[in-house]
Design a protein around this motif. Structure first.
Motif, short mmCIF file in Angstrom:
data_model
loop_
_atom_site.label_atom_id
_atom_site.label_comp_id
_atom_site.label_asym_id
_atom_site.label_seq_id
_atom_site.Cartn_x
_atom_site.Cartn_y
_atom_site.Cartn_z
N GLU A 120 28.38 19.06 65.29
CA GLU A 120 28.15 18.71 66.70
C GLU A 120 27.89 19.92 67.59
N PRO A 121 28.75 20.96 67.59
CA PRO A 121 28.44 22.12 68.44
C PRO A 121 27.19 22.88 68.01
N LEU A 122 26.89 22.83 66.72
CA LEU A 122 25.68 23.51 66.23
C LEU A 122 24.43 22.84 66.79
N ARG A 123 24.43 21.53 66.87
CA ARG A 123 23.26 20.82 67.40
C ARG A 123 23.20 20.92 68.92
N LYS A 124 24.37 20.92 69.56
CA LYS A 124 24.40 20.96 71.02
C LYS A 124 24.09 22.35 71.56
N HIS A 125 24.76 23.37 71.00
CA HIS A 125 24.65 24.73 71.55
C HIS A 125 23.57 25.57 70.89
N MET A 126 23.31 25.32 69.61
CA MET A 126 22.37 26.16 68.86
C MET A 126 21.01 25.49 68.66
N GLY A 127 20.88 24.21 69.04
CA GLY A 127 19.60 23.52 68.91
C GLY A 127 19.18 23.23 67.49
N VAL A 168 39.61 24.00 59.25
CA VAL A 168 38.47 23.25 59.80
C VAL A 168 38.33 23.53 61.29
N MET A 169 39.45 23.53 62.01
CA MET A 169 39.42 23.83 63.44
C MET A 169 38.85 25.23 63.70
N ILE A 170 39.22 26.18 62.87
CA ILE A 170 38.70 27.54 63.00
C ILE A 170 37.19 27.55 62.73
N ALA A 171 36.77 26.79 61.73
CA ALA A 171 35.34 26.70 61.41
C ALA A 171 34.55 26.14 62.59
N ILE A 172 35.09 25.11 63.25
CA ILE A 172 34.42 24.53 64.42
C ILE A 172 34.34 25.56 65.55
N ALA A 173 35.44 26.29 65.77
CA ALA A 173 35.47 27.29 66.84
C ALA A 173 34.49 28.43 66.58
N LEU A 174 34.24 28.71 65.29
CA LEU A 174 33.35 29.82 64.93
C LEU A 174 31.89 29.39 64.80
N ALA A 175 31.63 28.10 64.91
CA ALA A 175 30.31 27.55 64.58
C ALA A 175 29.17 28.26 65.30
N CYS A 176 29.37 28.57 66.57
CA CYS A 176 28.26 29.12 67.37
C CYS A 176 28.35 30.63 67.55
N ASP A 177 29.04 31.30 66.63
CA ASP A 177 29.19 32.76 66.68
C ASP A 177 29.71 33.23 68.04
N PRO A 178 30.90 32.78 68.45
CA PRO A 178 31.41 33.13 69.78
C PRO A 178 31.72 34.61 69.91
N GLN A 179 31.62 35.10 71.13
CA GLN A 179 32.03 36.48 71.42
C GLN A 179 33.54 36.58 71.54
N VAL A 180 34.17 35.48 71.95
CA VAL A 180 35.62 35.43 72.14
C VAL A 180 36.17 34.18 71.46
N LEU A 181 37.27 34.35 70.75
CA LEU A 181 37.97 33.22 70.14
C LEU A 181 39.39 33.19 70.69
N ILE A 182 39.78 32.05 71.27
CA ILE A 182 41.14 31.87 71.77
C ILE A 182 41.88 30.95 70.80
N ALA A 183 42.97 31.44 70.23
CA ALA A 183 43.74 30.67 69.26
C ALA A 183 45.11 30.36 69.86
N ASP A 184 45.38 29.08 70.13
CA ASP A 184 46.61 28.68 70.79
C ASP A 184 47.65 28.24 69.76
N GLU A 185 48.52 29.16 69.40
CA GLU A 185 49.58 28.92 68.42
C GLU A 185 49.07 28.15 67.21
N PRO A 186 48.04 28.66 66.54
CA PRO A 186 47.40 27.88 65.48
C PRO A 186 48.22 27.75 64.20
N THR A 187 49.33 28.47 64.09
CA THR A 187 50.12 28.39 62.86
C THR A 187 51.49 27.78 63.08
N THR A 188 51.76 27.28 64.29
CA THR A 188 53.11 26.81 64.63
C THR A 188 53.58 25.67 63.72
N ALA A 189 52.72 24.71 63.43
CA ALA A 189 53.14 23.53 62.68
C ALA A 189 53.04 23.72 61.16
#
Length: 328
Positions: A120-127, A168-189
């Motif tokens: 979804e983000p690849l089609r929306k943001h990367m065309g 998978v969540m990390i893969a989605i966040a990285l999909a569009c080659d972001p300059q910044v990645l914000i990870a909100d307690e991704p290992t808590t659970a």
């Protein structure tokens, strides 16, 4: 991280208020920080200290009402994100700035396959077209260490373990080659073994992709192994900010010192109890007019009850919001 590099993200005097029936809750109070290319900034503090609300404020992720981002600037790519319209903000969010949320089970849509959600983000943001997005989605699953990527793209979130869902969540966040990645307690659970795998994965991805990372956590032990700089938050404010080594060797704020004492230590005796910080976090009703930590602090002065300390420089890149640091 290049010396003297211009910040990729610059936040100044951010204020966020929640309007409730009982009055206004001042959740974020004049928070300022920057993030340089390729570095990892750790943001630590107890639950309710304002870590997540601060980062969600940057990207317009808080429901309004009740949330009201009342002041400050968030400069990214030469623009103030707080001044962008919803469409402009959506172009940044998920594209140039990725966000990994705390609970992947509630963040992933249970009725769509993982492949569709990465595409979804690849089609929306990367065309990309459908075929291109599917090929890139497979690459991303492989990048985050999920085997049999071709087959797993057809699976649904409930068919993945907790650790795999976080990948998978990390893969989605990285999909569009972001300059910044914000990870909100991704290992808590996650259990300790899986936590270690996710931390190692993030370190590898940062080295490979060169992105800047903001890692939100309540665990100083995690930050010690991955961060370049640390920002300690309490009561919706930044109480200390320092290079990671300096923070552990020379903590300046009483709250930081107290947090460090709570880290479990391996010792020869089994009878030693875990250290806790006595008292409760402050109620954030009204704008802060005193030090938020004063009621739990063992070195508080009369001045702390009537004045909120500014951040004083105590070393190279190290500042502390405490009157005991004044003139250091």
């Amino acid at each position: 991280m290049p010396d003297g590099a211009l910040p990729v993200l610059d936040v100044r005097d951010l204020k966020t208020v929640f309007k409730t029936r009982g009055g206004e809750v001042h959740a974020v109070n004049d928070v300022s920080f920057d993030l340089r290319p390729g570095e990892l900034l750790g943001v630590v503090g107890e639950s309710g200290s304002g870590k997540s609300v601060t980062m969600m404020s940057l990207l317009g992720l808080l429901p309004s009402p009740p949330a009201d981002v009342r002041g400050g600037t968030v400069t990214f790519g030469g623009k103030d994100l707080l001044q962008l319209d919803p469409e402009g903000l959506r172009a940044v969010r998920g594209g140039k700035i990725g966000f990994v949320f705390q609970d992947p089970m509630t963040s992933l849509n249970p009725v769509f396959t993982v492949g569709m959600q990465i595409a979804e983000p690849l089609r929306k943001h990367m065309g990309m077209n459908k075929k291109q997005a599917a090929a890139r989605a497979k690459e991303l699953l492989e990048l985050v260490g999920i085997p049999d990527a071709d087959q797993r793209l057809k699976d649904y979130p409930h068919q993945f373990s907790g650790g795999m869902r976080q990948r998978v969540m990390i893969a989605i966040a990285l999909a569009c080659d972001p300059q910044v990645l914000i990870a909100d307690e991704p290992t808590t659970a996650l259990d300790v073994t899986i936590q270690a795998q996710i931390l190692e994965l993030m370190k590898d991805l940062r080295d490979k992709l060169g992105m800047a990372v903001i890692w939100i956590t309540h665990d100083l032990g995690v930050i010690a192994g991955i961060a370049d700089r640390v920002m300690v938050m309490y009561g919706g404010q930044v109480v200390e900010h320092a290079p990671v080594k300096d923070l552990f060797q020379n903590p300046g704020h009483p709250y930081t010192k107290a947090l460090l004492t709570t880290i479990p230590k391996i010792s020869g005796t089994r009878e030693k109890r875990l250290t806790i910080i006595e008292g409760q976090p402050p109620i954030l009703a009204g704008a802060p007019k005193a030090c938020p930590f004063r009621d739990r602090c063992n070195v508080a002065m009369d001045r702390c009850a009537v004045e909120n300390p500014q951040r004083y420089d105590v070393g190279a890149g190290h500042d502390v919001a405490c009157f005991h640091a004044e003139g250091v």
